[in-house]
Structures are given as structure tokens and as C-alpha cells.
Design an enzyme around this catalytic site. Structure first.
Site, short mmCIF file in Angstrom:
data_model
loop_
_atom_site.label_atom_id
_atom_site.label_comp_id
_atom_site.label_asym_id
_atom_site.label_seq_id
_atom_site.Cartn_x
_atom_site.Cartn_y
_atom_site.Cartn_z
N LYS A 76 129.24 7.04 53.51
CA LYS A 76 128.78 7.68 54.75
C LYS A 76 128.76 6.67 55.90
O LYS A 76 128.91 7.05 57.07
CB LYS A 76 127.42 8.35 54.56
CG LYS A 76 126.26 7.45 54.15
CD LYS A 76 125.51 6.86 55.33
CE LYS A 76 124.40 5.93 54.88
NZ LYS A 76 123.70 5.29 56.01
N ASP A 128 121.83 12.08 54.50
CA ASP A 128 122.09 10.71 54.93
C ASP A 128 123.40 10.62 55.71
O ASP A 128 123.51 9.90 56.70
CB ASP A 128 122.14 9.80 53.70
CG ASP A 128 121.82 8.35 54.04
OD1 ASP A 128 121.52 8.06 55.21
OD2 ASP A 128 121.88 7.51 53.13
N ARG A 172 123.80 2.21 63.46
CA ARG A 172 124.54 0.99 63.79
C ARG A 172 126.04 1.19 63.60
O ARG A 172 126.86 0.69 64.37
CB ARG A 172 124.07 -0.16 62.91
CG ARG A 172 122.61 -0.49 63.03
CD ARG A 172 122.24 -1.58 62.03
NE ARG A 172 120.79 -1.73 61.93
CZ ARG A 172 120.20 -2.59 61.12
NH1 ARG A 172 120.93 -3.36 60.36
NH2 ARG A 172 118.89 -2.68 61.09
N ASN A 173 126.39 1.90 62.52
CA ASN A 173 127.80 2.11 62.23
C ASN A 173 128.47 2.98 63.28
O ASN A 173 129.59 2.69 63.71
CB ASN A 173 127.95 2.72 60.83
CG ASN A 173 127.56 1.74 59.74
OD1 ASN A 173 128.30 0.83 59.42
ND2 ASN A 173 126.37 1.92 59.19
N GLU A 180 127.13 -2.05 58.14
CA GLU A 180 127.56 -2.17 56.75
C GLU A 180 128.94 -1.55 56.51
O GLU A 180 129.68 -1.97 55.64
CB GLU A 180 126.53 -1.50 55.83
CG GLU A 180 125.22 -2.26 55.68
CD GLU A 180 125.30 -3.43 54.70
OE1 GLU A 180 126.42 -3.82 54.31
OE2 GLU A 180 124.24 -3.95 54.34
#
Length: 339
Positions: free
Chosen positions: A201, A255, A266-267, A292
Site C-alpha cells: 500500500k 490502511d 509521507r508516501n 517507506e
């Protein structure tokens, strides 16, 4: 006779990490009957927390209960008396953070990962890495999952988490420690699938951010996310099959949605910068936080060379980030393959 909770000995928990998610988890846990041994890398942050009761670098508005929270500079001391060791550092920094520890330090302890990434050098999930390197038994490995941004925890907004473990008893025990007035917590027995799902995800959120940066609209993003869920299902069914998995659950779909759409993602933010023309390095420097998904897309792409699952969104994101192909070109190809 069972003692009332107020007279029971606090459960000792070591928390490894000093970022926003680690700080949020310390806040969540400290609402309950626990003793938190919090390891942070920054000596300045430790000193500040002991003096002022808040993390100066992340979620600084969160007031910490210093009767329950003790910051540690020495990671070996932090984990020594802990029943649970909760790791909450970016996956890229985990090996370095745990370097002073050996398998002996984890003997008899339950290790909980709140890291939504993979160990790239091992192409392994966090639980697989802890099992292989530190010998932690499968039943003593737990995963924190679910749609829960640290920034909303700081505001005490209603949130939902899931604790996954092959041991339902251990998952249930830790879930009880993490529930509070603004956090609900469920359990499941799918730690492997849960981890792969939140790794994937993050890749999807990067793609959603790139689409935003390229000025694609909400119509396209809704199709992108629905195709992504199908991509995630194909991958999980192949790499981590589990008969009882329900991808509509909050640990999976929930999620995915919050990471794909939220302003706190953040992604998504990182992807948006890439879509607007930032280089990877310049986007990382400006954010000063770890996305990440950047590391995850490489790991998943390498693992998938063995399995050959159809993953057009992951492939497009990998090509943009690592092959330096134009986001506009990759997304034109991607749009032609959406259904």
C-alpha cells in the site's frame, strides 16, 4: 484471585525508535498500565524528554507521562527487563539500530513490529528478519497494522489498529495494552499477509502521489486504487496465501485508503513531488522523513522476479524511481492498462 488492574504490575515494554510513529505509540501505550523503556538515538531528545516531557523533534505537542515513560540511551538496557520489544524505526535504519543486540537479548521476549517496510538487503519482512537473524520464534512475533497516522493520534482522533500474530493469545495480550479511549484494536492471525499488504500500500500511495503531481484527477485515482487492490490480492494469493484473509478489513483496505488519500501520508507526499519533477534525492532532502515505499518498490520488484505476478502499478513506480523513466510516459502506459 485476580488483582484489579490498578494493583497489577505494569507490563514492561521497550520501544525502539524516536520518530513520529514511535512517539505516537508511546502516547497510546502510556494510557494503560505499562512501563515504557524508550530507546532514542538522539541524546539531545532524551535530555529534552526527561526535562520537558515531550519529544522536541516529532509530535512535540504530545505530553508524555514521565511516571510511565523512561527514555534510554543504551538499547541493551532498554530491552533488558522488557516483556515486549516494540520496534518503530524506518526499515532502512533497523539493522543499524539493533546492531548492539544479539539473539540472547531477545530470548523469551515478544517482538512487535510497527515498521511498514522491508529489510532490503534480505528482501524480507520485519518478522522474517527477526526470526532469521535473532532467532525469535514465530509465535513471539507480532505486527501492528491498520490505518493510523501519528498526527491524528497526537490529536486523539478515533483510530483503529490490528495486532497480527500466529499466536492469537499473544496478539490478544498486546491488543489489550494498546486499546484506549481513542484507539480501537482488533487481532488477526495473518502477520505475513498483513506485512506484505502495508508494504504494497506504500507503493500504491507513491503512485497516487505521482498521479496527483501529474495533475490526474479524483476519477483516475479511484480507478488506480481499485486496480491496486486487485494487484495486492494477486500478489498476496501467490506469495503469502491465507484462506481466512479478508482484504476488505481495516488492516488491509483501510490502511490502503488512508495512505493513498491522506494529507499526512509521507508516501503520497513523496510521490507528488516526483510527479511535479523533483528528483528522488531532492524530494528526500526536502521531506526530511522516510517514505517507506521508495525502498519497498525495489524489494517487491526483486521478489516478484521469482513469482511473475502481474503488477503494472508496482512496475510503473519502480521504473520512475529506479530506472528514471519519465513519470508522464510511465503513467500514459499505465492509464492504457487500467480497467
Amino acid at each position: 484471585m485476580t488483582q484489579p488492574a490498578s494493583f497489577q504490575k505494569p507490563t514492561p515494554i521497550a520501544v525502539i525508535g524516536g520518530g513520529s510513529w514511535a512517539t505516537a505509540l508511546v502516547k497510546i501505550l502510556s494510557e494503560n498500565n505499562v512501563s515504557i523503556r524508550w530507546w532514542l538515538r538522539s541524546r539531545e531528545a532524551i535530555k529534552h524528554i526527561k526535562t520537558h516531557g515531550n519529544n522536541p523533534d516529532y509530535l512535540s505537542s504530545v505530553r508524555l507521562d514521565l511516571n510511565k515513560v523512561i527514555p534510554y540511551e543504551n538499547i541493551q538496557e532498554a530491552v533488558r527487563e522488557a516483556e515486549f520489544v516494540l520496534v518503530a524505526v524506518p526499515s532502512a535504519f533497523l539493522q543499524d539500530a539493533l546492531k548492539p543486540l544479539t539473539a540472547e537479548h531477545f530470548k523469551g521476549k515478544k517482538v512487535v513490529t510497527a515498521i511498514k517496510g522491508m529489510i532490503a538487503s534480505h528482501q524480507a519482512t520485519i518478522t522474517d528478519y527477526m526470526k532469521a537473524v535473532y532467532g525469535v520464534p514465530e509465535e513471539n512475533l507480532l505486527v501492528v497494522a491498520g490505518p493510523c497516522h501519528a498526527e491524528e493520534v497526537a490529536l486523539e482522533r478515533q483510530s483503529y489498529l490490528t495486532i497480527a500474530s500466529e499466536s492469537l493469545a499473544n496478539a490478544t495480550q498486546f491488543a489489550a495494552l494498546i486499546r484506549n479511549r481513542y484507539v480501537r484494536c482488533a487481532t488477526n492471525t495473518d502477520p505475513r499477509g498483513t506485512q506484505y499488504c502495508f508494504v504494497l500500500k506504500n507503493i500504491v500511495a507513491l503512485a497516487c502521489g505521482i498521479a496527483k503531481g501529474l495533475n490526474y484527477g479524483d476519477n483516475f485515482q479511484s480507478v488506480l486504487v481499485s486496480n491496486a487492490l486487485q494487484e495486492i490480492k494477486r500478489y498476496l494469493d501467490t506469495v503469502a496465501p491465507f484462506a481466512e484473509r479478508d482484504l476488505s478489513g481495516s488492516a488491509y483496505l483501510g490502511d490502503l485508503l488512508v495512505t493513498a488519500y491522506s494529507q499526512f501520508s509521507r508516501n503520497r507526499t513523496f510521490g507528488s513531488m516526483i510527479g511535479r519533477g523533483y528528483s528522488v534525492k531532492s524530494a528526500q532532502m526536502e521531506m526530511n522523513m522516510i517514505a517507506e515505499g521508495y525502498y519497498a518498490v525495489k524489494s517487491i520488484s526483486e521478489i516478484n522476479r521469482e513469482y511473475g505476478v502481474s503488477m503494472p502499478i508496482t512496475t510503473a513506480t519502480y521504473n520512475i524511481l529506479y530506472e528514471k523513466i519519465s513519470p508522464a510516459v510511465e503513467f500514459k502506459i499505465l492509464t492504457d492498462n487500467m480497467k
